[in-house]
Design an enzyme around this catalytic site. Structure first.
Site, mmCIF file in Angstrom:
data_model
loop_
_atom_site.group_PDB
_atom_site.id
_atom_site.type_symbol
_atom_site.label_atom_id
_atom_site.label_comp_id
_atom_site.label_asym_id
_atom_site.label_seq_id
_atom_site.Cartn_x
_atom_site.Cartn_y
_atom_site.Cartn_z
ATOM 1 N N LYS A 194 0.842 -1.200 0.000
ATOM 2 C CA LYS A 194 0.000 0.000 0.000
ATOM 3 C C LYS A 194 0.878 1.252 0.000
ATOM 4 C CE LYS A 194 -3.816 -2.513 2.048
ATOM 5 N NZ LYS A 194 -4.680 -2.872 3.156
ATOM 6 N N GLN A 241 -5.160 -2.035 9.230
ATOM 7 C CA GLN A 241 -4.982 -3.347 8.603
ATOM 8 C C GLN A 241 -5.579 -4.449 9.476
ATOM 9 O OE1 GLN A 241 -3.795 -3.730 5.504
ATOM 10 N NE2 GLN A 241 -4.051 -5.944 5.545
ATOM 11 N N ASP A 272 -11.273 2.215 3.204
ATOM 12 C CA ASP A 272 -11.506 0.765 3.083
ATOM 13 C C ASP A 272 -12.985 0.460 2.825
ATOM 14 O OD1 ASP A 272 -9.370 -1.013 3.171
ATOM 15 O OD2 ASP A 272 -9.148 -0.862 5.348
HETATM 16 N N1 GUN Z 1 -7.008 -7.375 5.510
HETATM 17 C C1 GUN Z 1 -7.254 -8.075 4.382
HETATM 18 N N2 GUN Z 1 -7.762 -7.264 3.420
HETATM 19 C C2 GUN Z 1 -7.835 -6.042 3.968
HETATM 20 C C3 GUN Z 1 -8.279 -4.785 3.470
HETATM 21 O O1 GUN Z 1 -8.733 -4.626 2.328
HETATM 22 N N3 GUN Z 1 -8.181 -3.739 4.333
HETATM 23 C C4 GUN Z 1 -7.733 -3.895 5.602
HETATM 24 N N4 GUN Z 1 -7.709 -2.809 6.376
HETATM 25 N N5 GUN Z 1 -7.315 -5.037 6.088
HETATM 26 C C5 GUN Z 1 -7.368 -6.107 5.270
#
Ligand code: GUN
Length: 291
Positions: free
Chosen positions: A52, A96, A119
């Site tokens: 990211k 996350q 998200d």
């Molecule tokens: N864990 C797995 N996929 C994601 C996601 O798209 N966002 C977040 N914050 N955590 C994740």
């Protein structure tokens, strides 16, 4: 059979985002800014957050990483979220997942300001998506819709079977596929679904999001179907530098020859998930998406 190239599509979208950022900067705006909160040192989460941050750099976004050890108290994490909610120099942030078991994930999600929830996990964004209002949509379903559009895949009146009902993928995916702009007839299948094999075999568009490597086999797919493989299970491998490789929910070699379109793993949905977070952050940086 046509392979849906998520990697190339994501690369093209990143170029589009970068061009928009350049325009924003020349108009006197600051760079869009995304923050990620990472709790603990889970290998998968470390990798995803590192991607990211790299993606932000590629398109000219500022990024910040906020780290906590895995014994952090929930209230400390919530206080940091409140601080980020009020930071005018920050357009959006993510926490996350998964989080350690002593932390209530839902409390965390609901503490995020929905206008910074890039998200798309906050109930306000989920609810707005359900009734077709502008919202942040979670990254994987958003990325899949973008792939269907960019490959001009006919969805209207088609029977779409979504296998999996997670809050992050299956459920929002089913909502988006039934929306007026997409017009599919949607069935959501899950672990209690009866006769799953013949249900899958009736799908014009099959979206496999169960996280069960190799679950979807050739006899479960209709001739000429569109197959979207959301599975990205990390399995140990001696052939990669990381020691892992990604395995999809679909047995690609036997299913692909039957398909009109199919997404590979890796290089299908995964890169689109990554780029969707950038699209949402750009939307957040441009102003209030709810108005
Ligand atoms: N864990 C797995 N996929 C994601 C996601 O798209 N966002 C977040 N914050 N955590 C994740």
């Amino acid at each position: 059979m046509k392979i849906i190239d998520g990697k190339a599509t994501a690369r093209a979208i990143k170029e589009e985002i970068k061009a928009e950022v350049d325009i924003m900067i020349s108009a006197g705006h600051r760079n869009p800014h995304l923050a990620a909160i990472l709790v603990g040192h889970d290998g998968g989460s470390e990798t995803y957050v590192a991607y990211k941050i790299k993606d932000c750099k590629d398109v000219g976004f500022k990024s910040s990483l906020v780290r906590f050890e895995d014994d952090v108290a929930e209230e400390v994490l919530l206080e940091k979220i409140r601080e980020l909610n009020n930071d005018d120099e920050l357009d959006g942030f993510i926490v996350q997942l998964p989080l350690p078991s002593h932390i209530n994930e839902q409390n965390v999600i609901e503490t995020i300001d929905p206008t910074k929830d890039v998200d798309g996990f906050h109930p306000v964004n989920v609810g707005r998506t359900v009734i077709g209002l502008p919202s942040f949509v979670s990254a994987t379903p958003n990325g899949i819709i973008e792939l269907l559009k960019r490959y001009h895949i006919e969805t209207s009146g088609k029977h779409c079977v979504v296998v999996g009902r997670s809050n992050i993928v299956g459920r929002p995916m089913s909502i988006l596929m039934s929306q007026k702009s997409i017009n599919a007839t949607v069935t959501v299948a899950h672990s209690r679904t009866k006769d799953l094999e013949s249900l899958c075999a009736s799908a014009d568009i099959l979206i496999a999001a169960l996280g069960a490597p190799g679950f979807i086999k050739s006899h479960m797919v209709k001739e000429g179907a569109v197959v979207i493989d959301v599975g990205t299970t990390r399995i140990p491998s001696t052939e990669t530098k990381s020691g892992f490789r990604l395995k999809g929910d679909v047995v690609y070699e036997e299913v692909a020859p039957k398909c009109a379109f199919i997404t590979p793993v890796p290089g299908g949905v995964g890169p689109m998930t990554r780029v969707s977070l950038l699209s949402n952050t750009l939307m957040a940086a441009k102003g209030n998406i709810y108005t």
